[in-house]
Design a protein around this motif. Sequence first.
Motif, PDB file in Angstrom:
ATOM      1  N   ALA A 127       0.649  -1.155  -0.086  1.00 11.30           N
ATOM      2  CA  ALA A 127       0.216  -0.080   0.023  1.00 11.30           C
ATOM      3  C   ALA A 127       0.936   1.121  -0.054  1.00 11.30           C
ATOM      4  N   ARG A 128       2.041   1.214   0.383  1.00  6.11           N
ATOM      5  CA  ARG A 128       2.938   2.400   0.402  1.00  6.11           C
ATOM      6  C   ARG A 128       3.762   2.499  -0.977  1.00  6.11           C
ATOM      7  N   LEU A 129       3.546   1.447  -1.753  1.00  6.19           N
ATOM      8  CA  LEU A 129       4.200   2.088  -2.994  1.00  6.19           C
ATOM      9  C   LEU A 129       3.740   2.982  -3.775  1.00  6.19           C
ATOM     10  N   ASP A 130       4.788   3.616  -4.438  1.00  2.00           N
ATOM     11  CA  ASP A 130       4.164   4.836  -5.354  1.00  2.00           C
ATOM     12  C   ASP A 130       3.340   4.257  -6.486  1.00  2.00           C
ATOM     13  N   GLY A 131       2.191   4.682  -6.884  1.00  2.00           N
ATOM     14  CA  GLY A 131       1.392   4.177  -8.064  1.00  2.00           C
ATOM     15  C   GLY A 131       0.470   3.318  -7.760  1.00  2.00           C
ATOM     16  N   VAL A 132       0.430   2.820  -6.469  1.00  3.19           N
ATOM     17  CA  VAL A 132      -0.641   2.026  -5.835  1.00  3.19           C
ATOM     18  C   VAL A 132      -1.743   2.639  -5.367  1.00  3.19           C
ATOM     19  N   GLU A 133      -2.699   2.472  -6.014  1.00  2.00           N
ATOM     20  CA  GLU A 133      -4.084   3.458  -5.524  1.00  2.00           C
ATOM     21  C   GLU A 133      -4.520   2.821  -4.451  1.00  2.00           C
ATOM     22  N   SER A 134      -4.997   1.351  -4.344  1.00  2.00           N
ATOM     23  CA  SER A 134      -5.394   0.710  -3.137  1.00  2.00           C
ATOM     24  C   SER A 134      -4.901  -0.675  -3.265  1.00  2.00           C
ATOM     25  N   TYR A 141       6.447  -1.958 -13.969  1.00  2.00           N
ATOM     26  CA  TYR A 141       7.347  -1.455 -13.148  1.00  2.00           C
ATOM     27  C   TYR A 141       6.702  -1.741 -11.451  1.00  2.00           C
ATOM     28  N   ILE A 142       5.355  -1.628 -11.276  1.00  2.00           N
ATOM     29  CA  ILE A 142       4.836  -1.943 -10.064  1.00  2.00           C
ATOM     30  C   ILE A 142       5.210  -3.286  -9.575  1.00  2.00           C
ATOM     31  N   VAL A 143       4.855  -4.456 -10.559  1.00  2.00           N
ATOM     32  CA  VAL A 143       5.237  -5.686 -10.144  1.00  2.00           C
ATOM     33  C   VAL A 143       6.539  -5.892  -9.524  1.00  2.00           C
ATOM     34  N   ARG A 202       8.534  -3.813  -8.384  1.00  2.00           N
ATOM     35  CA  ARG A 202       8.704  -3.157  -7.081  1.00  2.00           C
ATOM     36  C   ARG A 202       8.009  -3.881  -5.934  1.00  2.00           C
ATOM     37  N   ALA A 203       6.819  -4.553  -6.209  1.00  2.00           N
ATOM     38  CA  ALA A 203       6.281  -5.504  -5.305  1.00  2.00           C
ATOM     39  C   ALA A 203       7.086  -6.739  -5.007  1.00  2.00           C
ATOM     40  N   VAL A 204       7.377  -7.306  -5.957  1.00  2.00           N
ATOM     41  CA  VAL A 204       8.434  -8.592  -5.759  1.00  2.00           C
ATOM     42  C   VAL A 204       9.617  -8.108  -5.023  1.00  2.00           C
ATOM     43  N   THR A 205      10.366  -6.845  -5.099  1.00  2.00           N
ATOM     44  CA  THR A 205      11.464  -6.462  -4.321  1.00  2.00           C
ATOM     45  C   THR A 205      11.078  -6.413  -2.850  1.00  2.00           C
ATOM     46  N   VAL A 206       9.812  -5.591  -2.737  1.00  2.00           N
ATOM     47  CA  VAL A 206       9.564  -5.390  -1.304  1.00  2.00           C
ATOM     48  C   VAL A 206       9.174  -6.730  -0.846  1.00  2.00           C
ATOM     49  N   LEU A 207       8.497  -7.543  -1.245  1.00  2.00           N
ATOM     50  CA  LEU A 207       7.875  -8.547  -0.488  1.00  2.00           C
ATOM     51  C   LEU A 207       8.816  -9.901  -0.442  1.00  2.00           C
ATOM     52  N   GLN A 249      11.273 -10.373 -12.863  1.00  2.00           N
ATOM     53  CA  GLN A 249      10.332 -10.544 -11.807  1.00  2.00           C
ATOM     54  C   GLN A 249       9.165  -9.510 -11.953  1.00  2.00           C
ATOM     55  N   THR A 250       8.969  -9.419 -13.171  1.00  2.00           N
ATOM     56  CA  THR A 250       7.689  -8.372 -13.600  1.00  2.00           C
ATOM     57  C   THR A 250       6.466  -9.335 -14.143  1.00  2.00           C
ATOM     58  N   ALA A 251       6.740 -10.927 -14.435  1.00  2.00           N
ATOM     59  CA  ALA A 251       5.705 -11.470 -14.968  1.00  2.00           C
ATOM     60  C   ALA A 251       6.157 -13.010 -14.630  1.00  2.00           C
ATOM     61  N   THR A 252       4.912 -13.872 -14.451  1.00  2.00           N
ATOM     62  CA  THR A 252       4.904 -15.125 -14.300  1.00  2.00           C
ATOM     63  C   THR A 252       5.015 -16.051 -15.554  1.00  2.00           C
TER      64      THR A 252
END
Length: 760
Positions: free
Chosen positions: A73-80, A207-209, A211-216, A489-492
């Motif tokens: 939720a704290r990532l830039d570009g994530v609305e919700s 880009y968001i994907v 960042r999400a993989v990096t954070v988690l 790490q942006t796609a499966t």
Amino acid sequence: MRATLRWAHSDLRTHRGEALFLVLATAGIVASLLLATALFGYATNPWQRVFTQSHGAHVWLHTDTAADPGKLARLDGVESVVGPYPSAATTVSSRGSRAAVELRGMPQKPSAGRPPVVSGHWLIPSTPDGVVLESRLARALLAEPGDTLDVPGTARRLTVVGLADSAEPRYRPGEQPGLVWALASSVPAPGGQVIGLRLTDPGDTSYIVQRAVTVLGPGSIGEVSTWQQARAEAQGDNRLLGQVLGLFGLGALIAAGFAVHGAIGTRIRGHLRDLSVLKAIGFTPGQVVRVFLLQHLAYALLGALAAAGLAEALGSRIPGRLGDAVGVWQGLPGHTAALLAVPVGAVLFIGATTGLAAWRAGRVPPVPVPRPAATSGGRLSGVARRALGVRIPPALVLGWHKAFTRRPRSLATVARLTLPLLLIVVAMSAWTTLDRFHSAPERIGLPAALSVRADSGLGEERVRSLLEKDPQVAAAYPGVETAALGPSQTATIALRGLGTQQDPYPHTLAEGRPARGLDEAVAGQGLLDLLDVRVGAWVRMTVGDRPQILHIVGRSIEPENAGRVISTSLDTLRENDPGLRPTLYELRLDPGADPREVADRLAAAGHGHLDVHTVTNPADELSPLRAVVAGLIAVLALIGLIELLTAIGGTVRESERDLLALKAIGLSPRQITAITVTATGLTALAAVLAALALGLPLARWLIDAQGRSSGIGAGIAQGPSAVLMVLLGTAAVLCAAALAALPAARAARRRLADTLSAVA
């Protein structure tokens, strides 16, 4: 004005057949373009509607239960953030059908990610074991609201309370598990959780994907699905049908325009004296142009209105996907505009080509220009004279001379006739490629006919014994399939381990060589495009928290998962994970074996422990394309017929001067007729040869380009057989000769006075 209408009416009575063919061809062209528009709208809008109604997430992350959604939720570009929702992988059965599913726990009133219910109702606490099925999964299980589902291996039963559409990747037997929504309390032991991300800018998905993989952490994420993948999958087959219809519709429209242009030009050359008379009695150049222009616009308008009316009134009643597409398209906002724009555009295009030819009619001088004394066909060449000297039939020599002496005009006639024939060759190549998918699936990446998954109640040796015991199972290849994160790490992507070093899986290769050694793999075109690599590259992927490095030594034809598949042997994956056990078996059957009968026998022999599916053939989803191709061939044949009639009329009119000379040297009417028939047949033969020379490479390029764009990859194109091409050429030449025979015979038996008046 009255004189203009009378002249147009007289011309219509003289050329009834040509007018009818033009109306029918225009109707077929406009109908194909309208159906293409409907399919494009149907391909895009249903998915967009479901996504909007469900307030769906742009990215779905399948993670372990320890992943913290607050970090996302704290990532830039994530609305919700949507969820997290507990999930568990299981299998359900209904009416003898089994399916792998993802059981997802949902709140009673989710704020986002709730799919629109199409039948029944949403989850309620009063039915704690109630579930809502994805509509595609429900069709596979033949389940409706009120039915119960069994969970094999347990005593648990689930009650279907509703069916819903989903904007996530659809259920595909043996590939993508179906979605089953249940109350969170009905998922007591979740194996993971699902987190959705709604983005402020959907274009930043990759880009968001990342960042999400990096954070988690890559070890926390098992699978990633994005809105682009789901939309492309939902659009896939319908979009292909739309592209085929649109391509051939535009090609047929261009061919029809050229045919009209050639018909008017030929008519002008044959009626120069009549046009001069019209000028002499007071017709202005503009009036002469308007006669031709309005006449052919009326034909085109009649055909366009007929096509639009039939599409609007009867389009939704067409059986299958085409009818569904038209029905949905008729309810879309842009339907009326498209229904008007497509016919108007076709009529204007035909009007433009007509105007270019009619402009020449307006330039005809009011005083006829004397025709040159020299024969219009030119002198006989030395080869032709020698051919006559060695007693080659005069009809062949003079027919060849007549067909190809006027080089610019002859080339134009051949080119106009070549275009519809070329499109027919491309359409036949598409038909043959579809037949290849059905008759030889092993050549397009489907060597296995059945896919089998076993539950924990059966051991590996027991499963292989059951499968190989069936008399019609030629080979059983053990394997695993798992989701892996690509290097960025942006796609499966799908990582498969099939077969062993001793018994390798027979991948269909279009490039490179088979994977024989450890750490070697073959990949689909979709994966190569996704990773921007070529054959020979080393790629690193992440499976859970384990890295896997593979050397791509070949490109395989992969009709599944949009080609985003990398395949190696089961032994290679066991090097990285020694405890790995097969989770699926791909079965290759004996020639002539019925996959459904074998599947039923294996399911009965497994006593409920085996989940057996027939491997989905992409051609099954493209069955409406056969009717589309047949209709397009008929429209193109009509256009070719118009051009043949035009060429025959021009040849007969322009041979009037030669008629006196031919009779003077002693040729009989039958021989003179044979000259015209030979000239027409040779023109058709030249067009056939040009269509084959250009159409076969063009068809292969177009089909392979479509294969590359869909992820399957190039190498699937199959040209028509030589016998079929010979039959097409023979039919075209014989049709041309038969159509030319009657007018040529009439012209050869004209009275001498008529001939002299025509020459004068």
